[in-house]
Write an enzyme that holds these catalytic residues in place. Sequence first.
Site, mmCIF file in Angstrom:
data_model
loop_
_atom_site.group_PDB
_atom_site.id
_atom_site.type_symbol
_atom_site.label_atom_id
_atom_site.label_comp_id
_atom_site.label_asym_id
_atom_site.label_seq_id
_atom_site.Cartn_x
_atom_site.Cartn_y
_atom_site.Cartn_z
ATOM 1 N N HIS A 154 -11.767 1.765 2.327
ATOM 2 C CA HIS A 154 -11.154 2.563 1.259
ATOM 3 C C HIS A 154 -12.079 2.869 0.085
ATOM 4 O O HIS A 154 -11.620 3.030 -1.043
ATOM 5 C CB HIS A 154 -9.897 1.851 0.739
ATOM 6 C CG HIS A 154 -8.751 1.911 1.708
ATOM 7 N ND1 HIS A 154 -7.480 1.468 1.401
ATOM 8 C CD2 HIS A 154 -8.680 2.383 2.971
ATOM 9 C CE1 HIS A 154 -6.673 1.652 2.432
ATOM 10 N NE2 HIS A 154 -7.389 2.194 3.407
ATOM 11 N N HIS B 210 -8.481 -6.321 3.744
ATOM 12 C CA HIS B 210 -8.228 -5.639 5.005
ATOM 13 C C HIS B 210 -9.608 -5.316 5.537
ATOM 14 O O HIS B 210 -10.287 -4.431 5.009
ATOM 15 C CB HIS B 210 -7.454 -4.330 4.786
ATOM 16 C CG HIS B 210 -5.973 -4.514 4.813
ATOM 17 N ND1 HIS B 210 -5.101 -3.468 4.667
ATOM 18 C CD2 HIS B 210 -5.222 -5.627 4.979
ATOM 19 C CE1 HIS B 210 -3.856 -3.936 4.746
ATOM 20 N NE2 HIS B 210 -3.901 -5.236 4.925
ATOM 21 N N GLU C 83 -2.947 -2.817 -2.715
ATOM 22 C CA GLU C 83 -4.105 -2.278 -1.994
ATOM 23 C C GLU C 83 -4.471 -0.875 -2.474
ATOM 24 O O GLU C 83 -3.664 0.050 -2.426
ATOM 25 C CB GLU C 83 -3.783 -2.243 -0.485
ATOM 26 C CG GLU C 83 -4.890 -1.631 0.358
ATOM 27 C CD GLU C 83 -4.516 -1.553 1.842
ATOM 28 O OE1 GLU C 83 -3.362 -1.865 2.201
ATOM 29 O OE2 GLU C 83 -5.396 -1.164 2.633
ATOM 30 N N ASP D 209 -9.555 -3.056 0.926
ATOM 31 C CA ASP D 209 -9.675 -2.593 2.309
ATOM 32 C C ASP D 209 -11.090 -2.021 2.434
ATOM 33 O O ASP D 209 -11.472 -1.117 1.680
ATOM 34 C CB ASP D 209 -8.609 -1.517 2.587
ATOM 35 C CG ASP D 209 -8.636 -1.005 4.016
ATOM 36 O OD1 ASP D 209 -9.729 -0.605 4.474
ATOM 37 O OD2 ASP D 209 -7.583 -0.972 4.676
ATOM 38 N N ASP E 116 -12.317 8.593 8.519
ATOM 39 C CA ASP E 116 -11.367 7.582 8.968
ATOM 40 C C ASP E 116 -11.700 6.213 8.390
ATOM 41 O O ASP E 116 -12.859 5.810 8.374
ATOM 42 C CB ASP E 116 -11.382 7.498 10.499
ATOM 43 C CG ASP E 116 -10.412 6.439 10.995
ATOM 44 O OD1 ASP E 116 -9.244 6.463 10.561
ATOM 45 O OD2 ASP E 116 -10.825 5.575 11.784
ATOM 46 N N ASP F 203 -10.207 3.442 9.581
ATOM 47 C CA ASP F 203 -9.551 2.455 10.441
ATOM 48 C C ASP F 203 -10.124 2.313 11.847
ATOM 49 O O ASP F 203 -9.377 2.192 12.809
ATOM 50 C CB ASP F 203 -8.058 2.805 10.528
ATOM 51 C CG ASP F 203 -7.415 2.818 9.153
ATOM 52 O OD1 ASP F 203 -7.350 1.760 8.543
ATOM 53 O OD2 ASP F 203 -6.999 3.900 8.699
ATOM 54 N N ASP G 89 -7.353 -4.521 9.664
ATOM 55 C CA ASP G 89 -6.547 -3.302 9.573
ATOM 56 C C ASP G 89 -7.272 -2.133 10.220
ATOM 57 O O ASP G 89 -8.117 -1.503 9.604
ATOM 58 C CB ASP G 89 -6.245 -2.989 8.097
ATOM 59 C CG ASP G 89 -5.413 -1.720 7.959
ATOM 60 O OD1 ASP G 89 -4.824 -1.272 8.951
ATOM 61 O OD2 ASP G 89 -5.360 -1.170 6.834
ATOM 62 N N TRP H 36 0.869 -1.181 0.000
ATOM 63 C CA TRP H 36 0.000 0.000 0.000
ATOM 64 C C TRP H 36 0.905 1.230 0.000
ATOM 65 O O TRP H 36 1.888 1.287 0.744
ATOM 66 C CB TRP H 36 -0.912 0.058 1.233
ATOM 67 C CG TRP H 36 -1.637 1.373 1.271
ATOM 68 C CD1 TRP H 36 -2.661 1.764 0.464
ATOM 69 C CD2 TRP H 36 -1.309 2.502 2.094
ATOM 70 N NE1 TRP H 36 -3.003 3.064 0.744
ATOM 71 C CE2 TRP H 36 -2.201 3.543 1.730
ATOM 72 C CE3 TRP H 36 -0.362 2.738 3.091
ATOM 73 C CZ2 TRP H 36 -2.178 4.807 2.338
ATOM 74 C CZ3 TRP H 36 -0.326 3.992 3.701
ATOM 75 C CH2 TRP H 36 -1.239 5.009 3.334
ATOM 76 N N LYS I 80 -6.940 2.725 -2.608
ATOM 77 C CA LYS I 80 -7.550 3.631 -1.643
ATOM 78 C C LYS I 80 -8.274 4.754 -2.371
ATOM 79 O O LYS I 80 -7.972 5.043 -3.526
ATOM 80 C CB LYS I 80 -6.469 4.210 -0.711
ATOM 81 C CG LYS I 80 -7.028 4.856 0.544
ATOM 82 C CD LYS I 80 -5.962 5.123 1.579
ATOM 83 C CE LYS I 80 -6.593 5.778 2.809
ATOM 84 N NZ LYS I 80 -5.640 5.971 3.888
HETATM 85 C C1 RNT Z 1 -3.828 2.713 4.798
HETATM 86 C C2 RNT Z 1 -3.932 1.269 4.427
HETATM 87 C C3 RNT Z 1 -2.804 0.394 4.898
HETATM 88 C C4 RNT Z 1 -2.360 0.722 6.309
HETATM 89 C C5 RNT Z 1 -1.397 -0.279 6.911
HETATM 90 C C6 RNT Z 1 -0.732 0.257 8.118
HETATM 91 O O1 RNT Z 1 -4.945 3.418 4.485
HETATM 92 O O2 RNT Z 1 -5.142 0.754 4.855
HETATM 93 O O3 RNT Z 1 -3.154 -0.931 4.766
HETATM 94 O O4 RNT Z 1 -3.445 0.836 7.167
HETATM 95 O O5 RNT Z 1 -0.518 -0.701 5.950
HETATM 96 ZN ZN ZN Z 2 -5.444 -1.375 4.683
#
Ligand code: RNT
Ligand code: ZN
Length: 416
Positions: free
Chosen positions: A259, A283, A223, A256, A291, A293, A323, A182, A225
């Site tokens: 994302h 993820h 990955e 993810d 956010d 995460d 994640d 990523w 985003k």
């Molecule tokens: C960031 C991505 C990535 C990170 C990690 C720490 O937006 O999701 O995967 O969260 O690599």
């Molecule tokens: Zn991620």
Amino acid sequence: MAGDRYNHAKKVYADLGVDTDKALETLQKVKISMHCWQGDDVSGFEGAGELSGGIAATGNYPGKARTPEELMSDIDMAFSLIPGKHKLNLHAIYAVTNGEKVPRNKLQPVHFEKWVEFAKERGLGLDINPTLFAHEYASDTLTLSHPDKKIRDFWIEHCKAMRKVGEYFGKELGQPCLNNIWIPDGYKETPADRKGPRERLKESLDEIFSEKYSRDYLYDSVESKLFGIGVESYTVGSHEFYLSYASKNDVLCLLDSGHFHPTEVISDKLSSLLLFHDKIALHVTRGVRWDSDHVVTLDNELIEIAKEIVANHALDRVLIGLDFFDASINRIAAWVIGMRNMQKALLYALLMPLKEMKLLQEKGDFTRMLMMNEEFKTMPFSDVWDRFCEMNNVPVRNEWYKAVEEYEKNVLSKRQ
Ligand code: RNT
Ligand code: ZN
């Protein structure tokens, strides 16, 4: 008593044609990759450096791990409360170099020996990620797509170095390692040229993946985003970019769940990807406004993701990883809550009469299908989940939290 409850639940599900014993047996084999970076707010062991790349861990909860020993001890604590045997997901910044400053493009398997030892002793698998943020060469949020070849080359070398580490993990542990790339690359303002950076990223990836590794040891994923903080207008590694790249090259597409656009869900993407890709990676996280995460909760989308994996018989084709990084609550609890929720969602899906519901859809009996879906929500799922915890000798229901409180009192609170 608990046994009675399970036997009752077993009957309820058997009436629907579902075998609870079989569901438990299947769940037992599912490995989830637990991300090490929840333990220390993505700090790593390089020292100094601040988090960058448009991601942020907010909060100041006491007791974050500061050393490999502390992080390992916290991971042990978390795994002791999570049923089953899993994988641990590392980042390059978690190399154990014993005080030596090793540039990221010079990292080698030897710098991860401690983790291999840790994993071997516990029967865990390992995954890896190159770290392309929190570094002077990433300070303008450009890495593999940077216009400066010197900077691109540094990051290419870093990614290549981590693939070697991944192969080493695979060989040592006898199970393939997933190496996920990523990058934070993007622009705050509308770019004049959207294609140039993507062309450079494509070339960098081609170079990184030019060396071939056996799938017995290593899988690679990329990955995508949507945006990051400070890079709101343009992301080089968008979903279309990586989906296309993965389709044309021998790498996995990693989705993810945080994302994408707020009403866009990855559960709907899995069946499409599974038709065209041998394996895909996830993820799992929870996006909240800006956010991506937050700690994974047992919400509808999590269940829908699990349902798609189970309904498509893809438990061995979808590599599930978590994640998130929340620094405002007990970090061990964050891990345990997220991991147990992922498992609960999978069990929920494994207990659904999916074959029968598929038939209802084909017959056009949507009333019955909706009724089943809704009645299923109040079936004795929790009795089967408790059984799973008991089978694995981990505390049932909220009982696990006592151990976290003790650990906080005896260990975490002493970290000043
Ligand atoms: C960031 C991505 C990535 C990170 C990690 C720490 O937006 O999701 O995967 O969260 O690599
Ligand atoms: Zn991620």
